[in-house]
Design an enzyme around this catalytic site. Structure first.
Site: not given
Length: 251
Positions: A201, A56, A54
Site C-alpha cells: 500500500r 491487514d 497476515r
C-alpha cells in the site's frame, strides 16, 4: 499414547471487508478466528491454524494457504470435509482445497513467493465498493512503470514499512512490479519473496505520486535509499488490495 497427527494445507479465499485482517486478535473479528472455530466444530478438538501471512484490515485474498494438524484418521473424506467446512464458514470466506503435507511443512516459512494486486477504478461503480479504490484522475501509467523498475531486485525496503514492526530485516527481493490498464481499470501487480507490513500500500501510494504529480520516475530511488517511511507516499486504502498467489517448493 498420543494420536499420530497429520498436517494439512488448506487453500482459502476471502473478502476481507468485514474482518480486522487474517490474524486472531483480541476484541476484533478476524478470518483466522472464523476458520479456527469452523475447524474445531468439525474435528471436535482445539485447532490452531498458521497462515501464509497476515493481511491487514479490509484486505482481500484470492488465494491464501494455512496449515493445521489433526489426528491422522480425523478426515476420512476430503470432499465431505470441505463441504462441511464451507457450510460452517461465513459466506465471505471460502475453503478451496485441502491436501496432506509432510509434518515439517509450514504455510508461512516455506513460502518462496507471494503476489499481490492493487485495483483502482475511475468511475463510480456500486459493484466495486470495498473491492477497488476510486480515484478521479488517470495517472501517467508509463511514468509509474518506469519508476516500478527501480523496485526490482534485492533491496532494503524499510521506507515502505509500517513503523515499529517486529522483523529481523527489511530486505526483500521484488521480482515483478507492473501497472496494467485495461478497460478503464488500473491494476498494480507485485511479486516478491516476502513483504513488510503495509509495504504494498505504501509502494502504490508512492508510485501514484509519481504518476499524478508528474515527479520523475527516478525519485523513487531517493525514497528507497532514505530508509525513511516519511519520504514515501501515503498508504492507499486497504480495500483495493488482494493477495493473489503464494508459491511453495512442494506445491
Amino acid at each position: 499414547m498420543e494420536d499420530k497427527l497429520q498436517r494439512y494445507f488448506l487453500a482459502l479465499s476471502y473478502d476481507g471487508t468485514a474482518y480486522h485482517g487474517w490474524q486472531v486478535q483480541q476484541n476484533a473479528v478476524s478470518v483466522q478466528e472464523k476458520l479456527n472455530i469452523a475447524l474445531q466444530k468439525i474435528l471436535r478438538t482445539d485447532i490452531e491454524t498458521i497462515g501464509a501471512g497476515r493481511t491487514d484490515t479490509g484486505v482481500h485474498a484470492k488465494l491464501l494457504y494455512a496449515h493445521f494438524d489433526c489426528a491422522v484418521d480425523a478426515i476420512p473424506s476430503s470432499d465431505r470435509f470441505m463441504h462441511s467446512l464451507n457450510s460452517l464458514l461465513p459466506t465471505d470466506i471460502s475453503a478451496l482445497a485441502l491436501f496432506p503435507v509432510a509434518p515439517e511443512a509450514h504455510a508461512r516459512f516455506d513460502a518462496t513467493e507471494r503476489s499481490y494486486e492493487y485495483h483502482i477504478h475511475f468511475q463510480k461503480d456500486p459493484f466495486l465498493q470495498n473491492k477497488s479504490w476510486q480515484i478521479r484522475d488517470l495517472p501517467d501509467v508509463e511514468r509509474m512503470n518506469k519508476a516500478s523498475q527501480y523496485l526490482l531486485g534485492k533491496q532494503d525496503f524499510g521506507c515502505f514499512s509500517k513503523s515499529h514492526t517486529q522483523v529481523f530485516t527489511n530486505i526483500c527481493t521484488i521480482k515483478r512490479a507492473e501497472w496494467v490498464l485495461n478497460e478503464g481499470k488500473l491494476v498494480f501487480h507485485i511479486t516478491a519473496d516476502r513483504f513488510l507490513r503495509n509495504m504494498v500500500r505504501a509502494i502504490v501510494g508512492t508510485l501514484l505520486e509519481i504518476g499524478l504529480k508528474e515527479k520523475a520516475p527516478e525519485t523513487i530511488l531517493a525514497v528507497i535509499q532514505s530508509q525513511d517511511r516519511a519520504q514515501a507516499g501515503t498508504s492507499v486504502p486497504a480495500h483495493g488490495l488482494y493477495l493473489t498467489k503464494v508459491l511453495y517448493p512442494y506445491i
